[in-house]
Design a protein around this motif. Structure first.
Motif, PDB file in Angstrom:
ATOM      1  N   LEU A 156      15.761   4.539 -10.679  1.00  0.00           N
ATOM      2  CA  LEU A 156      14.939   4.660  -9.592  1.00  0.00           C
ATOM      3  C   LEU A 156      15.374   4.487  -8.038  1.00  0.00           C
ATOM      4  CD1 LEU A 156      13.253   2.659 -11.986  1.00  0.00           C
ATOM      5  CD2 LEU A 156      11.160   3.951 -10.679  1.00  0.00           C
ATOM      6  N   GLU A 157      15.156   5.356  -7.205  1.00  0.00           N
ATOM      7  CA  GLU A 157      15.624   5.051  -5.847  1.00  0.00           C
ATOM      8  C   GLU A 157      14.429   4.828  -5.063  1.00  0.00           C
ATOM      9  OE1 GLU A 157      18.459   7.524  -2.600  1.00  0.00           O
ATOM     10  OE2 GLU A 157      17.473   8.590  -4.321  1.00  0.00           O
ATOM     11  N   HIS A 158      14.627   3.914  -3.985  1.00  0.00           N
ATOM     12  CA  HIS A 158      13.670   3.722  -3.273  1.00  0.00           C
ATOM     13  C   HIS A 158      13.632   4.789  -1.886  1.00  0.00           C
ATOM     14  CE1 HIS A 158      11.060   1.261  -0.353  1.00  0.00           C
ATOM     15  NE2 HIS A 158      10.593   0.767  -1.556  1.00  0.00           N
ATOM     16  N   TYR A 213      12.361   4.598   1.163  1.00  0.00           N
ATOM     17  CA  TYR A 213      12.487   3.971   2.364  1.00  0.00           C
ATOM     18  C   TYR A 213      14.025   3.289   2.507  1.00  0.00           C
ATOM     19  CZ  TYR A 213       7.647   5.113   2.152  1.00  0.00           C
ATOM     20  OH  TYR A 213       6.283   5.639   1.894  1.00  0.00           O
ATOM     21  N   THR A 214      14.115   2.513   1.539  1.00  0.00           N
ATOM     22  CA  THR A 214      15.322   1.565   1.732  1.00  0.00           C
ATOM     23  C   THR A 214      16.634   2.159   1.234  1.00  0.00           C
ATOM     24  OG1 THR A 214      15.166   0.406  -0.359  1.00  0.00           O
ATOM     25  CG2 THR A 214      13.789  -0.383   1.735  1.00  0.00           C
ATOM     26  N   ARG A 215      16.579   3.516   0.403  1.00  0.00           N
ATOM     27  CA  ARG A 215      17.617   4.171  -0.406  1.00  0.00           C
ATOM     28  C   ARG A 215      18.143   3.006  -1.362  1.00  0.00           C
ATOM     29  NH1 ARG A 215      15.149   8.195   0.441  1.00  0.00           N
ATOM     30  NH2 ARG A 215      16.738   9.007  -0.977  1.00  0.00           N
ATOM     31  N   GLU A 216      17.720   1.950  -1.574  1.00  0.00           N
ATOM     32  CA  GLU A 216      18.033   1.137  -2.800  1.00  0.00           C
ATOM     33  C   GLU A 216      17.748   1.741  -4.211  1.00  0.00           C
ATOM     34  OE1 GLU A 216      17.361  -3.453  -1.790  1.00  0.00           O
ATOM     35  OE2 GLU A 216      15.699  -2.189  -1.757  1.00  0.00           O
ATOM     36  N   ALA A 217      18.709   1.631  -5.134  1.00  0.00           N
ATOM     37  CA  ALA A 217      18.527   2.304  -6.429  1.00  0.00           C
ATOM     38  C   ALA A 217      18.834   1.122  -7.498  1.00  0.00           C
ATOM     39  CB  ALA A 217      19.636   3.281  -6.680  1.00  0.00           C
ATOM     40  N   LEU A 218      18.189   1.251  -8.608  1.00  0.00           N
ATOM     41  CA  LEU A 218      18.455   0.385  -9.756  1.00  0.00           C
ATOM     42  C   LEU A 218      18.149   1.150 -11.358  1.00  0.00           C
ATOM     43  CD1 LEU A 218      14.971  -0.147 -10.946  1.00  0.00           C
ATOM     44  CD2 LEU A 218      14.866  -1.330  -8.782  1.00  0.00           C
ATOM     45  N   ALA A 263       0.781  -1.072  -0.037  1.00  0.00           N
ATOM     46  CA  ALA A 263       0.060  -0.102   0.091  1.00  0.00           C
ATOM     47  C   ALA A 263       0.816   1.272   0.089  1.00  0.00           C
ATOM     48  CB  ALA A 263      -0.853   0.287   1.143  1.00  0.00           C
ATOM     49  N   ARG A 264       2.340   1.169   0.248  1.00  0.00           N
ATOM     50  CA  ARG A 264       2.969   2.425   0.363  1.00  0.00           C
ATOM     51  C   ARG A 264       4.431   1.932  -0.750  1.00  0.00           C
ATOM     52  NH1 ARG A 264       5.259   3.252   5.386  1.00  0.00           N
ATOM     53  NH2 ARG A 264       5.551   5.332   4.953  1.00  0.00           N
ATOM     54  N   PRO A 265       4.062   2.091  -1.982  1.00  0.00           N
ATOM     55  CA  PRO A 265       5.088   1.876  -2.967  1.00  0.00           C
ATOM     56  C   PRO A 265       6.152   3.056  -2.672  1.00  0.00           C
ATOM     57  CG  PRO A 265       3.033   2.810  -3.984  1.00  0.00           C
ATOM     58  CD  PRO A 265       2.955   2.355  -2.563  1.00  0.00           C
ATOM     59  N   GLY A 266       7.522   2.586  -2.794  1.00  0.00           N
ATOM     60  CA  GLY A 266       8.482   3.450  -2.691  1.00  0.00           C
ATOM     61  C   GLY A 266       9.384   3.905  -3.684  1.00  0.00           C
ATOM     62  N   TRP A 267       9.190   3.453  -4.741  1.00  0.00           N
ATOM     63  CA  TRP A 267      10.052   3.437  -5.896  1.00  0.00           C
ATOM     64  C   TRP A 267      10.044   5.141  -6.569  1.00  0.00           C
ATOM     65  CZ3 TRP A 267      14.427   1.049  -6.201  1.00  0.00           C
ATOM     66  CH2 TRP A 267      14.452  -0.179  -5.522  1.00  0.00           C
ATOM     67  N   VAL A 268      10.842   5.901  -6.888  1.00  0.00           N
ATOM     68  CA  VAL A 268      10.497   7.215  -7.166  1.00  0.00           C
ATOM     69  C   VAL A 268      11.827   7.282  -8.378  1.00  0.00           C
ATOM     70  CG1 VAL A 268       9.639   8.274  -5.468  1.00  0.00           C
ATOM     71  CG2 VAL A 268      12.139   8.458  -5.680  1.00  0.00           C
ATOM     72  N   ILE A 269      11.474   7.886  -9.577  1.00  0.00           N
ATOM     73  CA  ILE A 269      12.397   8.219 -10.773  1.00  0.00           C
ATOM     74  C   ILE A 269      13.266   9.349 -10.437  1.00  0.00           C
ATOM     75  CG2 ILE A 269      12.390   8.794 -13.113  1.00  0.00           C
ATOM     76  CD1 ILE A 269       9.866   7.584 -13.382  1.00  0.00           C
TER      77      ILE A 269
END
Length: 420
Positions: free
Chosen positions: A138-140, A142-147, A122-128
């Motif tokens: 994209l970076e998350h 909440y987790t600061r992961e990136a892809l 319900a709370r997607p965190g991926w932003v461009i």
């Protein structure tokens, strides 16, 4: 007895060997025919009609260069990335007269279903963070992961975390900037790309570079670049660079308090500075950096319903200067949109890509419930194109179709063909 006339003899059947079919044409003639196709999606569809057509395209880098010159890479649509937890939305460019472009979108993953699942649905965190050369970074939140993700090929690459050394040695305030993705020409044919992340402290900037084909899957951390700005005696020091823009292998960050930009050459990995027209100091929302179709650095400024173009030229003495270019007066867009200048508020430049300016009206200044018009104009042909109407409620990222790797004869293609 009357003689009977013999029926006229029929011509001998044609020699099958003399019949020429489309697939029997030579590669040079096929490529000349392909240059007449209207767009890159049309070329993709034609090339995969048969092995002969595909080989004609794959085998000629010169043809691919000519096709790019005649047919700019098309806009497939625009990603809209709202603030807060929400999946970025995609608005495709719909054209009845271009079914091949629509087919390219249908075959891709522009709903971004290929992204890793969130812990909380319900709370997607991926932003461009960036959209360039066919890739999204994209970076998350909440987790600061990136892809890095390519919606057309569905290729997804999880980026390793930035090393601890990247955060060491800063002076005063530390401020992370943004990710940028770039696929250099020499890497594009085999699907490789680079991701750059930058930060700054009170007066210096540094970057880290990730190369997908390096083999080590490690970030290369660059040293801090000294004396890149005038250090104020007092006042705000935390945020002296705005969000960056990547243009032809260079990343430009605008100084918030100076008439200049910080520039990173993604090939040499060296920082430098370049000035901007003085009246743009502190006006970062008014303009965007880009390049013309001929590769000239430009700045496009929106003032009310006018677009002003500034070009970076070299004088006879070798000094680079900004030269005032063309002015585009766009008051008459009300005739096409059916609105009024008062409703439209003003124009806002979104992006400048290969000589095409993407911009919008900005009704949110008047009424947030009024949808904005998104448009484009070709700087060379002075051709205005109405894209679509939509609320301006997000960060905007035009998605330009890249040259498909499948149309290039690289090592991967040769290996696949040899296995058949």
């Amino acid at each position: 007895m009357a003689s009977q006339e013999q029926p006229p003899s029929l011509p001998p059947p044609a020699d099958p060997a003399a019949t020429t079919t489309l697939t029997g044409l030579g590669g040079d003639l096929l490529r000349e025919i392909f240059l007449l196709l209207p767009s890159l999606p049309s070329l993709v569809r034609a090339a995969f009609a048969c092995r002969t057509f595909l080989d004609a395209v794959r085998s000629s880098p010169a043809f691919r260069r000519r096709f790019r010159e005649l047919h700019p890479q098309p806009l497939l649509g625009i990603f809209f990335d709202p603030d807060g937890p929400a999946i970025p939305a995609f608005a495709p460019l719909r054209r009845r007269d271009d079914p091949d472009r629509r087919a390219a979108v249908r075959r891709g993953d522009f709903f971004l279903t290929g992204l890793p699942d969130d812990d909380d649905d319900a709370r997607p965190g991926w932003v461009i963070s960036d959209c360039h050369d066919g890739y999204l970074v994209l970076e998350h939140i909440y987790t600061r992961e990136a892809l890095a993700y390519n919606p057309l090929t569905l290729a997804l690459d999880l980026l390793p975390p930035l090393p601890d050394e990247f955060y060491e040695g800063f002076q005063g305030h530390y401020n992370g900037l943004d990710y940028h993705v770039h696929a250099p020409e020499e890497c594009r044919d085999h699907g490789a790309f680079r991701v750059i992340y930058a930060c700054h402290d009170d007066s210096r900037a540094r970057a880290a570079v990730f190369s997908s084909d390096s083999g080590t899957r490690a970030w290369q951390v660059l040293p801090y670049s000294e004396a890149l700005r005038t250090i104020p005696e007092s006042g705000e020091r935390e945020h002296w660079l705005t969000a960056g823009r990547i243009v032809d292998g260079f990343i430009y960050w605008v100084y918030s308090d100076e008439a200049a930009m910080l520039v990173l050459d993604t090939t040499t990995l060296h920082f430098s500075r370049v000035d901007i027209p003085a009246y743009l100091k502190g006006q970062t929302s008014m303009f965007r950096v880009g390049k013309t179709r001929d590769g000239v650095l430009c700045v496009v400024v929106a003032i009310e319903f006018n677009l002003y173009v500034w070009l970076r030229n070299i004088r006879d003495d070798g000094v680079e200067v900004w030269v005032r270019g063309q002015r585009f007066q766009l008051d008459d867009i009300v005739e096409d949109t059916g609105g009024t200048l008062e409703e439209h508020g003003q124009l806002k430049v979104v992006s400048v890509v290969d000589g095409v300016v993407y911009f919008s009206t900005h009704e949110t200044f008047e009424d947030a419930n009024l949808p904005c018009w998104f448009l484009s104009i070709d700087l060379e042909e002075n051709a205005l194109d109405m894209l679509f109407q939509r609320n301006y409620d997000s960060h905007v990222h035009p998605y330009i179709m890249p040259w498909p790797r499948s149309l290039v004869r690289d090592k991967a293609c040769l290996q696949v063909e040899g296995a058949r």
